[in-house]
Design a protein around this motif. Structure first.
Motif, PDB file in Angstrom:
ATOM      1  N   TYR A 143      -4.164   6.717 -29.851  1.00  0.00           N
ATOM      2  CA  TYR A 143      -3.590   7.743 -30.714  1.00  0.00           C
ATOM      3  C   TYR A 143      -4.398   7.954 -31.996  1.00  0.00           C
ATOM      4  O   TYR A 143      -4.674   9.099 -32.378  1.00  0.00           O
ATOM      5  CB  TYR A 143      -2.147   7.385 -31.058  1.00  0.00           C
ATOM      6  CG  TYR A 143      -1.408   8.491 -31.770  1.00  0.00           C
ATOM      7  CD1 TYR A 143      -1.018   9.644 -31.099  1.00  0.00           C
ATOM      8  CD2 TYR A 143      -1.097   8.396 -33.132  1.00  0.00           C
ATOM      9  CE1 TYR A 143      -0.343  10.665 -31.736  1.00  0.00           C
ATOM     10  CE2 TYR A 143      -0.417   9.413 -33.791  1.00  0.00           C
ATOM     11  CZ  TYR A 143      -0.044  10.537 -33.089  1.00  0.00           C
ATOM     12  OH  TYR A 143       0.613  11.553 -33.730  1.00  0.00           O
ATOM     13  N   ASP A 144      -4.779   6.874 -32.659  1.00  0.00           N
ATOM     14  CA  ASP A 144      -5.502   7.020 -33.926  1.00  0.00           C
ATOM     15  C   ASP A 144      -6.820   7.749 -33.730  1.00  0.00           C
ATOM     16  O   ASP A 144      -7.189   8.625 -34.527  1.00  0.00           O
ATOM     17  CB  ASP A 144      -5.747   5.649 -34.565  1.00  0.00           C
ATOM     18  CG  ASP A 144      -4.482   5.016 -35.116  1.00  0.00           C
ATOM     19  OD1 ASP A 144      -3.495   5.759 -35.330  1.00  0.00           O
ATOM     20  OD2 ASP A 144      -4.471   3.788 -35.327  1.00  0.00           O
ATOM     21  N   ALA A 145      -7.553   7.406 -32.679  1.00  0.00           N
ATOM     22  CA  ALA A 145      -8.839   8.056 -32.427  1.00  0.00           C
ATOM     23  C   ALA A 145      -8.650   9.504 -32.003  1.00  0.00           C
ATOM     24  O   ALA A 145      -9.346  10.411 -32.497  1.00  0.00           O
ATOM     25  CB  ALA A 145      -9.617   7.285 -31.366  1.00  0.00           C
ATOM     26  N   VAL A 146      -7.706   9.758 -31.100  1.00  0.00           N
ATOM     27  CA  VAL A 146      -7.490  11.121 -30.600  1.00  0.00           C
ATOM     28  C   VAL A 146      -7.069  12.049 -31.733  1.00  0.00           C
ATOM     29  O   VAL A 146      -7.467  13.222 -31.776  1.00  0.00           O
ATOM     30  CB  VAL A 146      -6.449  11.116 -29.462  1.00  0.00           C
ATOM     31  CG1 VAL A 146      -6.048  12.537 -29.081  1.00  0.00           C
ATOM     32  CG2 VAL A 146      -6.995  10.385 -28.242  1.00  0.00           C
ATOM     33  N   CYS A 147      -6.288  11.543 -32.688  1.00  0.00           N
ATOM     34  CA  CYS A 147      -5.815  12.376 -33.798  1.00  0.00           C
ATOM     35  C   CYS A 147      -6.940  12.853 -34.710  1.00  0.00           C
ATOM     36  O   CYS A 147      -6.736  13.788 -35.501  1.00  0.00           O
ATOM     37  CB  CYS A 147      -4.766  11.621 -34.614  1.00  0.00           C
ATOM     38  SG  CYS A 147      -3.110  11.672 -33.889  1.00  0.00           S
ATOM     39  N   THR A 148      -8.122  12.266 -34.608  1.00  0.00           N
ATOM     40  CA  THR A 148      -9.248  12.768 -35.412  1.00  0.00           C
ATOM     41  C   THR A 148      -9.774  14.092 -34.864  1.00  0.00           C
ATOM     42  O   THR A 148     -10.498  14.805 -35.564  1.00  0.00           O
ATOM     43  CB  THR A 148     -10.401  11.750 -35.426  1.00  0.00           C
ATOM     44  OG1 THR A 148     -10.970  11.636 -34.113  1.00  0.00           O
ATOM     45  CG2 THR A 148      -9.916  10.380 -35.904  1.00  0.00           C
ATOM     46  N   GLU A 171       0.371   4.968 -25.921  1.00  0.00           N
ATOM     47  CA  GLU A 171       1.034   3.754 -26.353  1.00  0.00           C
ATOM     48  C   GLU A 171       2.539   3.826 -26.045  1.00  0.00           C
ATOM     49  O   GLU A 171       3.128   4.900 -26.013  1.00  0.00           O
ATOM     50  CB  GLU A 171       0.804   3.555 -27.853  1.00  0.00           C
ATOM     51  CG  GLU A 171      -0.660   3.340 -28.233  1.00  0.00           C
ATOM     52  CD  GLU A 171      -1.497   4.619 -28.335  1.00  0.00           C
ATOM     53  OE1 GLU A 171      -2.650   4.532 -28.775  1.00  0.00           O
ATOM     54  OE2 GLU A 171      -0.996   5.710 -27.972  1.00  0.00           O
ATOM     55  N   GLY A 172       3.144   2.679 -25.849  1.00  0.00           N
ATOM     56  CA  GLY A 172       4.524   2.617 -25.411  1.00  0.00           C
ATOM     57  C   GLY A 172       5.510   3.345 -26.293  1.00  0.00           C
ATOM     58  O   GLY A 172       6.465   3.964 -25.799  1.00  0.00           O
ATOM     59  N   HIS A 173       5.287   3.328 -27.603  1.00  0.00           N
ATOM     60  CA  HIS A 173       6.259   3.963 -28.501  1.00  0.00           C
ATOM     61  C   HIS A 173       6.214   5.488 -28.420  1.00  0.00           C
ATOM     62  O   HIS A 173       7.116   6.155 -28.943  1.00  0.00           O
ATOM     63  CB  HIS A 173       6.065   3.504 -29.946  1.00  0.00           C
ATOM     64  CG  HIS A 173       4.735   3.859 -30.536  1.00  0.00           C
ATOM     65  ND1 HIS A 173       3.613   3.090 -30.349  1.00  0.00           N
ATOM     66  CD2 HIS A 173       4.362   4.890 -31.320  1.00  0.00           C
ATOM     67  CE1 HIS A 173       2.589   3.632 -30.998  1.00  0.00           C
ATOM     68  NE2 HIS A 173       3.017   4.735 -31.589  1.00  0.00           N
ATOM     69  N   HIS A 174       5.205   6.056 -27.737  1.00  0.00           N
ATOM     70  CA  HIS A 174       5.153   7.515 -27.552  1.00  0.00           C
ATOM     71  C   HIS A 174       5.912   7.962 -26.302  1.00  0.00           C
ATOM     72  O   HIS A 174       6.178   9.158 -26.140  1.00  0.00           O
ATOM     73  CB  HIS A 174       3.705   7.984 -27.446  1.00  0.00           C
ATOM     74  CG  HIS A 174       2.951   7.920 -28.735  1.00  0.00           C
ATOM     75  ND1 HIS A 174       3.325   8.618 -29.856  1.00  0.00           N
ATOM     76  CD2 HIS A 174       1.830   7.225 -29.077  1.00  0.00           C
ATOM     77  CE1 HIS A 174       2.477   8.366 -30.842  1.00  0.00           C
ATOM     78  NE2 HIS A 174       1.560   7.521 -30.395  1.00  0.00           N
ATOM     79  N   GLN A 175       6.248   7.036 -25.427  1.00  0.00           N
ATOM     80  CA  GLN A 175       6.900   7.407 -24.178  1.00  0.00           C
ATOM     81  C   GLN A 175       8.382   7.728 -24.408  1.00  0.00           C
ATOM     82  O   GLN A 175       9.068   7.003 -25.130  1.00  0.00           O
ATOM     83  CB  GLN A 175       6.757   6.286 -23.149  1.00  0.00           C
ATOM     84  CG  GLN A 175       5.330   5.825 -22.899  1.00  0.00           C
ATOM     85  CD  GLN A 175       4.407   6.938 -22.404  1.00  0.00           C
ATOM     86  OE1 GLN A 175       4.856   7.914 -21.798  1.00  0.00           O
ATOM     87  NE2 GLN A 175       3.106   6.783 -22.640  1.00  0.00           N
ATOM     88  N   ASN A 176       8.830   8.836 -23.803  1.00  0.00           N
ATOM     89  CA  ASN A 176      10.234   9.249 -23.918  1.00  0.00           C
ATOM     90  C   ASN A 176      10.651   9.338 -25.389  1.00  0.00           C
ATOM     91  O   ASN A 176      11.776   8.997 -25.756  1.00  0.00           O
ATOM     92  CB  ASN A 176      11.144   8.273 -23.162  1.00  0.00           C
ATOM     93  CG  ASN A 176      12.471   8.889 -22.785  1.00  0.00           C
ATOM     94  OD1 ASN A 176      12.599  10.109 -22.640  1.00  0.00           O
ATOM     95  ND2 ASN A 176      13.486   8.056 -22.632  1.00  0.00           N
ATOM     96  N   PHE A 177       9.733   9.823 -26.216  1.00  0.00           N
ATOM     97  CA  PHE A 177       9.913   9.754 -27.667  1.00  0.00           C
ATOM     98  C   PHE A 177      11.099  10.588 -28.146  1.00  0.00           C
ATOM     99  O   PHE A 177      11.893  10.130 -28.976  1.00  0.00           O
ATOM    100  CB  PHE A 177       8.634  10.220 -28.367  1.00  0.00           C
ATOM    101  CG  PHE A 177       8.660  10.000 -29.861  1.00  0.00           C
ATOM    102  CD1 PHE A 177       8.194   8.817 -30.411  1.00  0.00           C
ATOM    103  CD2 PHE A 177       9.150  10.974 -30.728  1.00  0.00           C
ATOM    104  CE1 PHE A 177       8.222   8.595 -31.785  1.00  0.00           C
ATOM    105  CE2 PHE A 177       9.190  10.769 -32.096  1.00  0.00           C
ATOM    106  CZ  PHE A 177       8.727   9.575 -32.627  1.00  0.00           C
TER     107      PHE A 177
END
Length: 220
Positions: free
Chosen positions: A70-75, A169-175
Protein backbone atom coordinates in the motif's frame (compact mmCIF):
# COMPACT_ATOMS: atom_id res chain seq x y z
CA UNK A 1 -7.43 8.28 -0.08
CA UNK A 2 -9.30 11.53 0.32
CA UNK A 3 -12.83 11.88 1.63
CA UNK A 4 -14.50 13.65 -1.28
CA UNK A 5 -15.45 12.14 -4.60
CA UNK A 6 -17.87 13.31 -7.27
CA UNK A 7 -19.07 10.41 -9.39
CA UNK A 8 -21.19 11.56 -12.34
CA UNK A 9 -21.92 7.92 -13.16
CA UNK A 10 -24.00 7.65 -10.01
CA UNK A 11 -26.52 10.02 -11.60
CA UNK A 12 -26.96 7.88 -14.71
CA UNK A 13 -30.17 5.85 -14.59
CA UNK A 14 -29.99 2.10 -15.06
CA UNK A 15 -32.25 2.41 -18.10
CA UNK A 16 -29.53 4.38 -19.88
CA UNK A 17 -27.01 1.60 -19.36
CA UNK A 18 -27.61 -1.05 -21.99
CA UNK A 19 -27.13 -4.74 -21.44
CA UNK A 20 -23.85 -5.82 -23.06
CA UNK A 21 -24.33 -6.98 -26.63
CA UNK A 22 -21.62 -9.58 -26.07
CA UNK A 23 -21.05 -11.76 -23.01
CA UNK A 24 -19.23 -14.87 -21.87
CA UNK A 25 -21.03 -18.21 -21.75
CA UNK A 26 -22.57 -19.41 -18.48
CA UNK A 27 -20.04 -22.17 -17.92
CA UNK A 28 -19.85 -24.33 -14.83
CA UNK A 29 -17.36 -23.45 -12.14
CA UNK A 30 -16.17 -20.27 -10.49
CA UNK A 31 -14.69 -17.53 -12.67
CA UNK A 32 -12.73 -14.36 -11.93
CA UNK A 33 -12.39 -10.82 -13.24
CA UNK A 34 -9.89 -8.24 -11.97
CA UNK A 35 -11.17 -4.65 -12.04
CA UNK A 36 -9.66 -1.27 -11.17
CA UNK A 37 -11.90 1.71 -10.50
CA UNK A 38 -10.26 3.98 -7.95
CA UNK A 39 -10.21 3.10 -4.27
CA UNK A 40 -10.51 -0.66 -3.89
CA UNK A 41 -12.56 -0.24 -0.71
CA UNK A 42 -15.42 1.25 -2.74
CA UNK A 43 -15.36 -1.11 -5.71
CA UNK A 44 -15.31 -4.06 -3.31
CA UNK A 45 -18.28 -2.67 -1.34
CA UNK A 46 -20.40 -2.52 -4.52
CA UNK A 47 -19.50 -5.83 -6.14
CA UNK A 48 -19.59 -7.98 -3.00
CA UNK A 49 -23.31 -7.20 -2.71
CA UNK A 50 -24.16 -8.74 -6.08
CA UNK A 51 -25.87 -12.10 -6.18
CA UNK A 52 -23.57 -14.70 -7.71
CA UNK A 53 -20.38 -13.00 -6.50
CA UNK A 54 -18.73 -15.51 -4.20
CA UNK A 55 -15.69 -13.54 -3.05
CA UNK A 56 -14.01 -10.18 -3.60
CA UNK A 57 -10.37 -9.57 -2.68
CA UNK A 58 -8.68 -6.18 -2.75
CA UNK A 59 -5.17 -5.99 -4.13
CA UNK A 60 -2.76 -4.60 -6.69
CA UNK A 61 -2.00 -5.33 -10.36
CA UNK A 62 0.15 -3.85 -13.09
CA UNK A 63 3.49 -3.58 -11.32
CA UNK A 64 6.27 -5.66 -9.81
CA UNK A 65 5.93 -7.89 -6.73
CA UNK A 66 8.54 -6.04 -4.67
CA UNK A 67 6.49 -2.82 -4.70
CA UNK A 68 3.05 -4.41 -4.37
CA UNK A 69 2.28 -2.85 -1.01
CA UNK A 70 0.00 0.00 0.00
CA UNK A 71 2.67 2.55 0.93
CA UNK A 72 4.58 2.05 -2.32
CA UNK A 73 1.49 1.93 -4.55
CA UNK A 74 0.17 5.17 -3.03
CA UNK A 75 3.18 7.03 -4.44
CA UNK A 76 1.76 6.49 -7.92
CA UNK A 77 5.19 5.47 -9.24
CA UNK A 78 5.04 1.67 -9.17
CA UNK A 79 2.74 1.04 -12.15
CA UNK A 80 0.19 -0.76 -10.00
CA UNK A 81 -3.50 -0.01 -9.81
CA UNK A 82 -5.69 -0.67 -6.81
CA UNK A 83 -7.84 -3.57 -7.98
CA UNK A 84 -10.43 -6.06 -6.83
CA UNK A 85 -10.35 -9.73 -7.77
CA UNK A 86 -14.01 -10.66 -8.21
CA UNK A 87 -14.84 -14.36 -8.02
CA UNK A 88 -18.27 -15.24 -9.34
CA UNK A 89 -20.58 -18.06 -10.39
CA UNK A 90 -21.41 -17.51 -14.09
CA UNK A 91 -24.55 -19.60 -13.71
CA UNK A 92 -25.92 -16.89 -11.36
CA UNK A 93 -24.35 -13.68 -12.62
CA UNK A 94 -22.76 -13.13 -16.01
CA UNK A 95 -19.51 -11.41 -16.84
CA UNK A 96 -21.55 -8.80 -18.72
CA UNK A 97 -23.76 -8.11 -15.71
CA UNK A 98 -20.69 -7.45 -13.60
CA UNK A 99 -19.34 -5.08 -16.25
CA UNK A 100 -22.64 -3.21 -16.37
CA UNK A 101 -22.51 -2.50 -12.62
CA UNK A 102 -18.78 -1.74 -12.73
CA UNK A 103 -19.23 0.88 -15.45
CA UNK A 104 -22.45 2.41 -14.11
CA UNK A 105 -22.18 2.32 -10.31
CA UNK A 106 -18.78 1.25 -9.01
CA UNK A 107 -16.83 4.12 -10.58
CA UNK A 108 -16.78 6.82 -13.26
CA UNK A 109 -14.98 5.34 -16.28
CA UNK A 110 -14.49 8.74 -17.95
CA UNK A 111 -11.98 10.01 -15.36
CA UNK A 112 -8.37 9.49 -16.44
CA UNK A 113 -5.96 8.34 -13.73
CA UNK A 114 -8.23 9.43 -10.91
CA UNK A 115 -11.57 9.01 -9.19
CA UNK A 116 -12.78 12.31 -7.76
CA UNK A 117 -10.10 13.67 -5.45
CA UNK A 118 -8.13 10.42 -5.53
CA UNK A 119 -5.52 11.19 -8.17
CA UNK A 120 -2.74 9.11 -9.68
CA UNK A 121 -2.25 6.16 -11.98
CA UNK A 122 -2.94 3.83 -9.05
CA UNK A 123 -6.57 5.01 -9.25
CA UNK A 124 -6.95 4.42 -12.98
CA UNK A 125 -9.96 2.75 -14.54
CA UNK A 126 -8.88 -0.60 -15.95
CA UNK A 127 -9.89 -4.16 -16.64
CA UNK A 128 -7.05 -6.64 -16.21
CA UNK A 129 -8.11 -9.40 -18.56
CA UNK A 130 -7.00 -13.02 -18.27
CA UNK A 131 -8.34 -14.31 -21.58
CA UNK A 132 -8.88 -13.04 -25.10
CA UNK A 133 -12.60 -13.61 -24.57
CA UNK A 134 -12.69 -11.28 -21.56
CA UNK A 135 -10.84 -8.63 -23.56
CA UNK A 136 -13.24 -8.98 -26.49
CA UNK A 137 -16.35 -8.54 -24.34
CA UNK A 138 -14.95 -5.51 -22.51
CA UNK A 139 -13.84 -3.83 -25.75
CA UNK A 140 -17.28 -4.40 -27.20
CA UNK A 141 -19.04 -2.94 -24.17
CA UNK A 142 -16.85 0.17 -24.09
CA UNK A 143 -17.67 0.78 -27.78
CA UNK A 144 -21.34 0.22 -26.99
CA UNK A 145 -21.31 2.79 -24.16
CA UNK A 146 -19.45 5.35 -26.26
CA UNK A 147 -21.70 4.83 -29.28
CA UNK A 148 -24.78 5.28 -27.09
CA UNK A 149 -23.26 8.42 -25.51
CA UNK A 150 -24.16 7.14 -22.08
CA UNK A 151 -21.57 9.56 -20.71
CA UNK A 152 -20.90 13.00 -22.13
CA UNK A 153 -17.18 12.15 -22.17
CA UNK A 154 -15.59 9.04 -23.68
CA UNK A 155 -14.78 6.01 -21.57
CA UNK A 156 -11.05 5.93 -20.76
CA UNK A 157 -10.91 2.48 -19.16
CA UNK A 158 -7.72 0.69 -20.17
CA UNK A 159 -7.49 -3.01 -20.97
CA UNK A 160 -4.34 -4.54 -19.54
CA UNK A 161 -3.25 -8.18 -19.49
CA UNK A 162 -3.17 -9.58 -15.97
CA UNK A 163 0.41 -10.58 -15.26
CA UNK A 164 -0.17 -11.11 -11.54
CA UNK A 165 -2.60 -10.24 -8.78
CA UNK A 166 -1.09 -9.25 -5.44
CA UNK A 167 -3.48 -9.37 -2.45
CA UNK A 168 -3.58 -6.22 -0.37
CA UNK A 169 -2.78 -6.14 3.31
CA UNK A 170 -5.31 -7.80 5.58
CA UNK A 171 -6.75 -4.61 7.03
CA UNK A 172 -7.85 -3.54 3.51
CA UNK A 173 -10.00 -6.63 2.99
CA UNK A 174 -13.77 -6.20 3.42
CA UNK A 175 -12.92 -2.69 4.62
CA UNK A 176 -16.30 -1.01 4.12
CA UNK A 177 -18.25 -3.69 5.98
CA UNK A 178 -15.79 -3.62 8.88
CA UNK A 179 -15.52 0.18 9.04
CA UNK A 180 -18.98 1.59 8.18
CA UNK A 181 -18.40 4.84 10.10
CA UNK A 182 -15.04 5.63 8.53
CA UNK A 183 -15.46 9.07 6.84
CA UNK A 184 -14.33 7.95 3.39
CA UNK A 185 -16.67 4.98 3.46
CA UNK A 186 -19.61 7.14 4.54
CA UNK A 187 -18.86 9.83 1.93
CA UNK A 188 -17.93 7.69 -1.07
CA UNK A 189 -18.68 3.98 -0.70
CA UNK A 190 -22.10 4.20 0.97
CA UNK A 191 -23.68 6.37 -1.78
CA UNK A 192 -22.47 3.90 -4.41
CA UNK A 193 -24.03 0.99 -2.57
CA UNK A 194 -27.24 2.99 -2.21
CA UNK A 195 -27.25 3.55 -5.97
CA UNK A 196 -26.71 -0.17 -6.52
CA UNK A 197 -29.70 -0.96 -4.32
CA UNK A 198 -31.89 1.63 -6.05
CA UNK A 199 -30.98 0.64 -9.59
CA UNK A 200 -30.06 -3.03 -9.39
CA UNK A 201 -32.10 -4.39 -6.50
CA UNK A 202 -32.88 -7.53 -8.47
CA UNK A 203 -29.16 -8.24 -8.77
CA UNK A 204 -28.41 -8.23 -5.03
CA UNK A 205 -27.74 -11.16 -2.74
CA UNK A 206 -31.05 -12.21 -1.15
CA UNK A 207 -29.86 -11.35 2.36
CA UNK A 208 -28.66 -7.89 1.36
CA UNK A 209 -31.28 -5.29 2.23
CA UNK A 210 -29.58 -1.91 2.01
CA UNK A 211 -27.46 0.85 3.47
CA UNK A 212 -28.53 3.24 6.19
CA UNK A 213 -27.70 6.58 4.57
CA UNK A 214 -27.68 8.41 7.92
CA UNK A 215 -24.88 6.27 9.32
CA UNK A 216 -23.29 4.50 6.37
CA UNK A 217 -23.97 1.14 8.03
CA UNK A 218 -24.41 -1.93 5.90
CA UNK A 219 -27.64 -3.60 6.96
CA UNK A 220 -28.07 -7.33 6.45
Amino acid sequence: MTSSCSIPGLNVARSRFPEPEQDLPAEEGERRVVLAGGCFWCVEAVLIAMDGVTRVESGYAGGLPETANYDAVCTGTTGHAEVVSVHYDPARVSFGALLRVFFSVAHDPTQLNRQGNDRGTQYRSAVFYETAEQKRVVESYIRQLDDARVYSDPVVTSLEPLEAFYPAEGHHQNFAARNPHQPYIMAVAAPKVEKLIDGFGDRLKPEYTGVDSSSGDNIA
